[in-house]
Design an enzyme around this catalytic site. Structure first.
Site, PDB file in Angstrom:
ATOM      1  N   GLU A   1       0.847  -1.196   0.000  1.00 45.56           N
ATOM      2  CA  GLU A   1       0.000   0.000   0.000  1.00 45.56           C
ATOM      3  C   GLU A   1       0.875   1.235   0.000  1.00 45.56           C
ATOM      4  O   GLU A   1       2.035   1.165   0.387  1.00 45.56           O
ATOM      5  CB  GLU A   1      -0.835   0.058   1.295  1.00 45.56           C
ATOM      6  CG  GLU A   1      -1.911  -0.960   1.380  1.00 45.56           C
ATOM      7  CD  GLU A   1      -2.467  -1.054   2.789  1.00 45.56           C
ATOM      8  OE1 GLU A   1      -2.390  -0.063   3.542  1.00 45.56           O
ATOM      9  OE2 GLU A   1      -2.956  -2.131   3.126  1.00 45.56           O
TER      10      GLU A   1
ATOM     11  N   LYS B   1       2.152   4.617   1.628  1.00 42.52           N
ATOM     12  CA  LYS B   1       2.240   5.147   2.987  1.00 42.52           C
ATOM     13  C   LYS B   1       1.879   6.627   2.894  1.00 42.52           C
ATOM     14  O   LYS B   1       2.633   7.436   2.356  1.00 42.52           O
ATOM     15  CB  LYS B   1       3.655   4.964   3.541  1.00 42.52           C
ATOM     16  CG  LYS B   1       3.781   5.382   4.993  1.00 42.52           C
ATOM     17  CD  LYS B   1       5.137   4.957   5.545  1.00 42.52           C
ATOM     18  CE  LYS B   1       5.261   5.176   7.025  1.00 42.52           C
ATOM     19  NZ  LYS B   1       4.941   6.506   7.479  1.00 42.52           N
TER      20      LYS B   1
ATOM     21  N   ASP C   1       1.232  10.359   3.970  1.00 40.90           N
ATOM     22  CA  ASP C   1       1.975  11.218   4.889  1.00 40.90           C
ATOM     23  C   ASP C   1       1.060  12.312   5.433  1.00 40.90           C
ATOM     24  O   ASP C   1       1.082  13.453   4.996  1.00 40.90           O
ATOM     25  CB  ASP C   1       3.163  11.829   4.137  1.00 40.90           C
ATOM     26  CG  ASP C   1       4.141  12.481   5.094  1.00 40.90           C
ATOM     27  OD1 ASP C   1       4.026  12.253   6.314  1.00 40.90           O
ATOM     28  OD2 ASP C   1       5.027  13.215   4.617  1.00 40.90           O
TER      29      ASP C   1
ATOM     30  N   TYR D   1      -6.853   0.175   7.852  1.00 34.01           N
ATOM     31  CA  TYR D   1      -6.653  -0.862   8.853  1.00 34.01           C
ATOM     32  C   TYR D   1      -7.912  -1.027   9.688  1.00 34.01           C
ATOM     33  O   TYR D   1      -8.345  -0.101  10.353  1.00 34.01           O
ATOM     34  CB  TYR D   1      -5.471  -0.434   9.732  1.00 34.01           C
ATOM     35  CG  TYR D   1      -4.977  -1.432  10.759  1.00 34.01           C
ATOM     36  CD1 TYR D   1      -5.191  -2.805  10.619  1.00 34.01           C
ATOM     37  CD2 TYR D   1      -4.261  -0.992  11.868  1.00 34.01           C
ATOM     38  CE1 TYR D   1      -4.707  -3.693  11.564  1.00 34.01           C
ATOM     39  CE2 TYR D   1      -3.766  -1.877  12.818  1.00 34.01           C
ATOM     40  CZ  TYR D   1      -4.005  -3.230  12.654  1.00 34.01           C
ATOM     41  OH  TYR D   1      -3.522  -4.097  13.589  1.00 34.01           O
TER      42      TYR D   1
ATOM     43  N   LYS E   1      10.556   3.604   3.148  1.00 36.04           N
ATOM     44  CA  LYS E   1      10.457   5.054   2.915  1.00 36.04           C
ATOM     45  C   LYS E   1      11.172   5.442   1.625  1.00 36.04           C
ATOM     46  O   LYS E   1      12.299   5.014   1.378  1.00 36.04           O
ATOM     47  CB  LYS E   1      11.102   5.805   4.072  1.00 36.04           C
ATOM     48  CG  LYS E   1      10.437   5.525   5.409  1.00 36.04           C
ATOM     49  CD  LYS E   1       9.421   6.587   5.747  1.00 36.04           C
ATOM     50  CE  LYS E   1       9.945   7.378   6.886  1.00 36.04           C
ATOM     51  NZ  LYS E   1       9.079   8.373   7.402  1.00 36.04           N
TER      52      LYS E   1
ATOM     53  N   CYS F   1      19.504  46.826   5.082  1.00 37.35           N
ATOM     54  CA  CYS F   1      18.317  46.447   4.315  1.00 37.35           C
ATOM     55  C   CYS F   1      18.564  46.683   2.821  1.00 37.35           C
ATOM     56  O   CYS F   1      18.969  47.777   2.428  1.00 37.35           O
ATOM     57  CB  CYS F   1      17.113  47.260   4.777  1.00 37.35           C
ATOM     58  SG  CYS F   1      15.639  46.935   3.796  1.00 37.35           S
TER      59      CYS F   1
ATOM     60  N   CYS G   1      16.075  49.661   1.669  1.00 40.09           N
ATOM     61  CA  CYS G   1      16.093  51.042   2.162  1.00 40.09           C
ATOM     62  C   CYS G   1      17.394  51.382   2.884  1.00 40.09           C
ATOM     63  O   CYS G   1      17.542  52.478   3.415  1.00 40.09           O
ATOM     64  CB  CYS G   1      14.912  51.282   3.098  1.00 40.09           C
ATOM     65  SG  CYS G   1      15.108  50.470   4.687  1.00 40.09           S
TER      66      CYS G   1
ATOM     67  N   CYS H   1      14.279  44.546   9.277  1.00 39.12           N
ATOM     68  CA  CYS H   1      14.553  45.927   8.935  1.00 39.12           C
ATOM     69  C   CYS H   1      13.635  46.773   9.816  1.00 39.12           C
ATOM     70  O   CYS H   1      12.416  46.639   9.756  1.00 39.12           O
ATOM     71  CB  CYS H   1      14.239  46.187   7.459  1.00 39.12           C
ATOM     72  SG  CYS H   1      14.162  47.952   7.103  1.00 39.12           S
TER      73      CYS H   1
ATOM     74  N   CYS I   1      10.600  51.981   4.524  1.00 40.38           N
ATOM     75  CA  CYS I   1      11.077  50.863   3.704  1.00 40.38           C
ATOM     76  C   CYS I   1       9.963  50.443   2.743  1.00 40.38           C
ATOM     77  O   CYS I   1       8.897  49.991   3.180  1.00 40.38           O
ATOM     78  CB  CYS I   1      11.470  49.720   4.640  1.00 40.38           C
ATOM     79  SG  CYS I   1      12.153  48.297   3.788  1.00 40.38           S
TER      80      CYS I   1
HETATM   81  S1  IVH Z   1      -0.765   0.414   8.833  1.00 41.42           S
HETATM   82  C1  IVH Z   1       0.155  -1.317  13.301  1.00 41.42           C
HETATM   83  N1  IVH Z   1      -0.915   1.498   6.472  1.00 41.42           N
HETATM   84  O1  IVH Z   1       2.372   5.251   9.074  1.00 41.42           O
HETATM   85  C2  IVH Z   1       0.428  -0.220  12.324  1.00 41.42           C
HETATM   86  N2  IVH Z   1      -0.011   2.808   8.250  1.00 41.42           N
HETATM   87  O2  IVH Z   1       4.671   4.386  11.177  1.00 41.42           O
HETATM   88  C3  IVH Z   1      -0.657  -0.071  11.347  1.00 41.42           C
HETATM   89  N3  IVH Z   1       0.567   5.112   7.574  1.00 41.42           N
HETATM   90  O3  IVH Z   1       1.051   5.431  12.288  1.00 41.42           O
HETATM   91  C4  IVH Z   1      -0.408   1.016  10.399  1.00 41.42           C
HETATM   92  N4  IVH Z   1      -0.068   4.924   5.473  1.00 41.42           N
HETATM   93  O4  IVH Z   1      -0.012   6.868  10.486  1.00 41.42           O
HETATM   94  C5  IVH Z   1      -0.534   1.687   7.757  1.00 41.42           C
HETATM   95  N5  IVH Z   1      -1.185   2.327   4.322  1.00 41.42           N
HETATM   96  C6  IVH Z   1      -0.805   2.514   5.602  1.00 41.42           C
HETATM   97  C7  IVH Z   1      -0.282   3.739   6.076  1.00 41.42           C
HETATM   98  C8  IVH Z   1       0.126   3.854   7.402  1.00 41.42           C
HETATM   99  C9  IVH Z   1       0.441   5.747   6.403  1.00 41.42           C
HETATM  100  C10 IVH Z   1       1.120   5.760   8.796  1.00 41.42           C
HETATM  101  C11 IVH Z   1       0.297   5.580  10.023  1.00 41.42           C
HETATM  102  C12 IVH Z   1       1.188   4.907  11.017  1.00 41.42           C
HETATM  103  C13 IVH Z   1       2.541   5.156  10.460  1.00 41.42           C
HETATM  104  C14 IVH Z   1       3.442   3.988  10.779  1.00 41.42           C
END
Ligand code: IVH
Length: 666
Positions: free
Chosen positions: A111, A113, A115, A223, A309, A403, A406, A421, A427
């Protein structure tokens, strides 16, 4: 069942479906206009029939200004994090660990991740009950009011959902929303958010859910937790959650082996740049719930999942020179001017160097090869200097002393990183910036006076400060290039109209550092007029809601400057509003003497703070909770069901806004 009740329920269901079509499926089937019409109809019905209040009604998604400091709630299952990896080697190690521990075939799910800021949602009988932030993993803040405003989070579920379950995911601010928000914040002189993640979590922490409602957040869920999950695989659960109405990413993919995982990583490392929201890696999970259970958890994270990451994108390029920008407040920002280089899908020519300490820390020299990163931030930054690539050492970069606009000597406040400044009134960018702020939409809202026109009037020496705006004549403006009699008339008319702008906005328009729109309103309500404000002591200022040391000091300092007092007097002579209107002040009386009144819900004529002030000014007492001693409940829209129930049980008389205003009328 009464007719109205069915009508309300039908409308709620219909609107929720349209929300889903729009925010989850991105496939609306009715126009915004028709949607708003139906929403208004529902709002109207709910206001007329408060006994059918439901916190999960689509009307509740607009937020309210009820100030609830967050309740701390313990998570039913702790919110753990994931182990991080940065290389394919570490991903292979994870795979190997899982293979050995399970000693049987297994499938993975990859999946994105996301942010943002993580959230835990609890649903009971298909209705959203609570939304809790991650907090320290054990307990978090109850941010349900804010989460209800996120349109892609269903308040009511569809289909065959379990009676009780928890679902976790990520709240995100789309890039576009983030960029627009920062542009607005810059104009309002509020600190910028560094990235969409900070913006999303900052928004969740807002005490006023109408702020969250305005910020257009999004949410992806990933989840499911609970005693009776609908499927025996993680992937199966996700498909189910999608059917119930949740926004589940289409990017989730089952992978049979390590090669497929690497393919996924490779594909999304590039493709993610076209997504509307920020991602910082991928998450790899064991698909079977039975196998997940077998693998279990370490103290900090599951053994059945890991995060990979993405590398922050970097590029190497040459530093040609450093320039300096002066903002409206006088803050001086150093900017690195670079050989153009391709980075995360755009060409980067400039990068912020933030402040003198950063420049010093990098030991920066002109001509250096520098490493530029975009990370999650909008403005690229220089993270390192390639010292080995220096054959001819250029001049060392030293922060300017004067500055650039000015030539005033710059100052640096003890303990602050920025140089300023101090020449506020001499200015050019500071002068123009203050005027632009004064005339802006949320301040004096003067039509026809945009950035360009302000610059033009300034260049032609027609305006040098905000008071000069009120001396402008059609005959002065009309001859200027690009203007003419029509625009000039429009401007002068706009200036004239601004004399009716209420005191709190005039206060905001003055541009006192740290006094934003909301603070200006609170100050105006507390002190009523400019003279009280001018004479206010530190203690008086600190008593005002939302005014802390930093704001109070800034206000005191502002009024110490005789030039500013002179400008204020000129504005006053011109006819601007420097006191709250009589009506808003609600003449003092003892009409409510001895009465104890509770306020609940949101109002359209005045804010809650204003009603509170009115109760007190008329001799009444405003109390927080309904009790047997309560005489009246001043009920607005969307009042809490608990208060409503209690008031009904105790037979406390409920009055609406109109009735209340009638009560205090002379
Ligand atoms: S599963 C038991 N799936 O990443 C952990 N986490 O460091 C279950 N996050 O705190 C997390 N995308 O905020 C999961 N597809 C994804 C995610 C995801 C972002 C974040 C989440 C979590 C952190 C893990």
């Amino acid at each position: 069942m009464s007719n109205v009740k069915t009508q309300i329920e039908d409308l709620r269901r219909e609107l929720e479906q349209h929300n889903y079509n729009y925010y989850v499926l991105s496939a609306p089937v009715i126009s915004d206009f028709d949607f708003d019409k139906k929403l208004k109809e529902l709002q109207h019905l709910e206001a007329e029939n408060p006994q059918f209040f439901d916190p999960n009604s689509p009307t509740q998604r607009v937020g309210s200004d009820i100030n609830t400091a967050f309740r701390q709630v313990k998570h039913r299952y702790p919110m753990l994090s994931l182990g991080n990896t940065y290389s394919e080697g570490e991903v292979a190690d994870f795979y190997e660990r899982v293979r050995k521990a399970l000693n049987e075939d297994f499938e993975l799910v990859c999946e994105l991740k996301y942010d943002g800021t993580s959230i835990s949602l609890v649903y009971e009988n298909g209705a959203l009950q609570t939304a809790i932030t991650r907090g320290d993993g054990e307990k978090g803040d109850d941010v349900t009011a804010n989460v209800r405003t996120i349109r892609s989070i269903p308040l009511k579920l569809k289909g065959d959902f379990p009676a009780e379950f928890e679902i976790r995911g990520e709240i995100l601010m789309p890039w576009q929303v983030f960029e627009e928000l920062n542009i607005q914040r810059e104009k309002d002189e509020e600190p910028l958010f560094a990235n969409p993640r900070n913006a999303a979590s900052g928004t969740m922490k807002s005490l006023d859910s109408s702020v969250a409602a305005a910020r257009k957040l999004d949410a992806y869920l990933y989840y499911i937790l609970g005693e009776n999950p609908p499927a025996d695989t993680h992937f199966g659960n996700l498909q189910k959650a999608r059917e119930w109405g949740f926004k589940i990413s289409d990017a989730a993919k089952k992978c049979a082996n390590l090669e497929e995982v690497f393919e996924y990583i490779k594909y999304w490392d590039t493709a993610r740049k076209d997504l509307p929201v920020a991602t910082d890696g991928i998450v790899i999970k064991v698909n079977s719930l039975r196998q997940q259970k077998n693998l279990g958890f370490t103290a900090k994270s599951p053994r059945w999942a890991i995060a990979y990451k993405f590398q922050a994108e970097k590029a190497l390029t040459r530093l040609n020179f450093v320039s300096y920008q002066v903002g409206r407040t006088g803050a001086v920002t150093p900017v690195a001017n670079l050989d153009p280089v391709q980075l995360s899908g755009s060409v980067v020519k400039r990068a912020s160097l933030h402040n003198a300490d950063i420049i010093e820390g990098l030991d920066l020299h002109i001509g250096d090869m520098v490493s530029v990163e975009k990370g999650g931030e909008i403005i690229p930054k220089i993270t390192a200097v390639d010292k080995d690539a220096r054959f001819l050492l250029g001049d060392k970069v030293r922060f300017i002393k004067k500055c650039p606009e000015c030539a005033a000597e710059l100052v640096r406040v003890e303990g602050e990183a920025a140089h300023y400044c101090p020449n506020e009134d001499g200015c050019p960018p500071q002068i123009k910036g203050k005027i632009e702020h004064f005339v802006s939409r949320k301040a004096m809202n003067i039509d026809g006076l945009g950035e360009e026109t302000v610059a033009l009037l300034y260049q032609n020496k027609l305006i040098n400060n905000i008071a000069d705006i009120y001396t402008l004549k059609i005959s002065d403006i009309a001859p200027l290039e690009r203007l003419g009699v029509k625009s000039a008339t429009n401007i002068v008319q706009g200036v004239e109209n601004s004399k009716n702008i209420p005191f709190e906005r005039v206060l905001f328009a003055l541009g006192i550092r740290y006094v934003g729109e909301t603070t200006a309103k609170k100050i105006a309500l507390a002190l009523h007029n400019i003279d009280n404000l001018k004479n206010a002591t530190l203690e008086q200022l600190l008593e005002i809601d939302e005014v802390g040391e930093r704001i109070a000091q800034s206000v005191l300092q502002y009024f110490q400057n005789p030039k500013r007092l002179e400008i204020i007097e000129k504005l006053r002579a011109a006819g601007l509003q420097f006191a709250l209107s009589e009506e808003r002040l609600a003449a003092k009386s003892d009409r409510l003497a001895g009465l104890s009144i509770v306020i609940s819900g949101t109002f359209s004529k005045h804010s809650r703070d204003e009603y509170k002030a009115m109760i007190e000014q008329n001799g009444g007492k405003n109390v927080a909770a309904v009790s047997a001693k309560t005489n009246y409940l001043l009920a607005g829209e969307n009042m809490g069901p608990a208060k409503l129930e209690k008031a009904q049980a105790l037979e406390v008389k409920m009055i609406n806004e109109e009735e209340f205003l009638e009560m205090i009328k002379e």
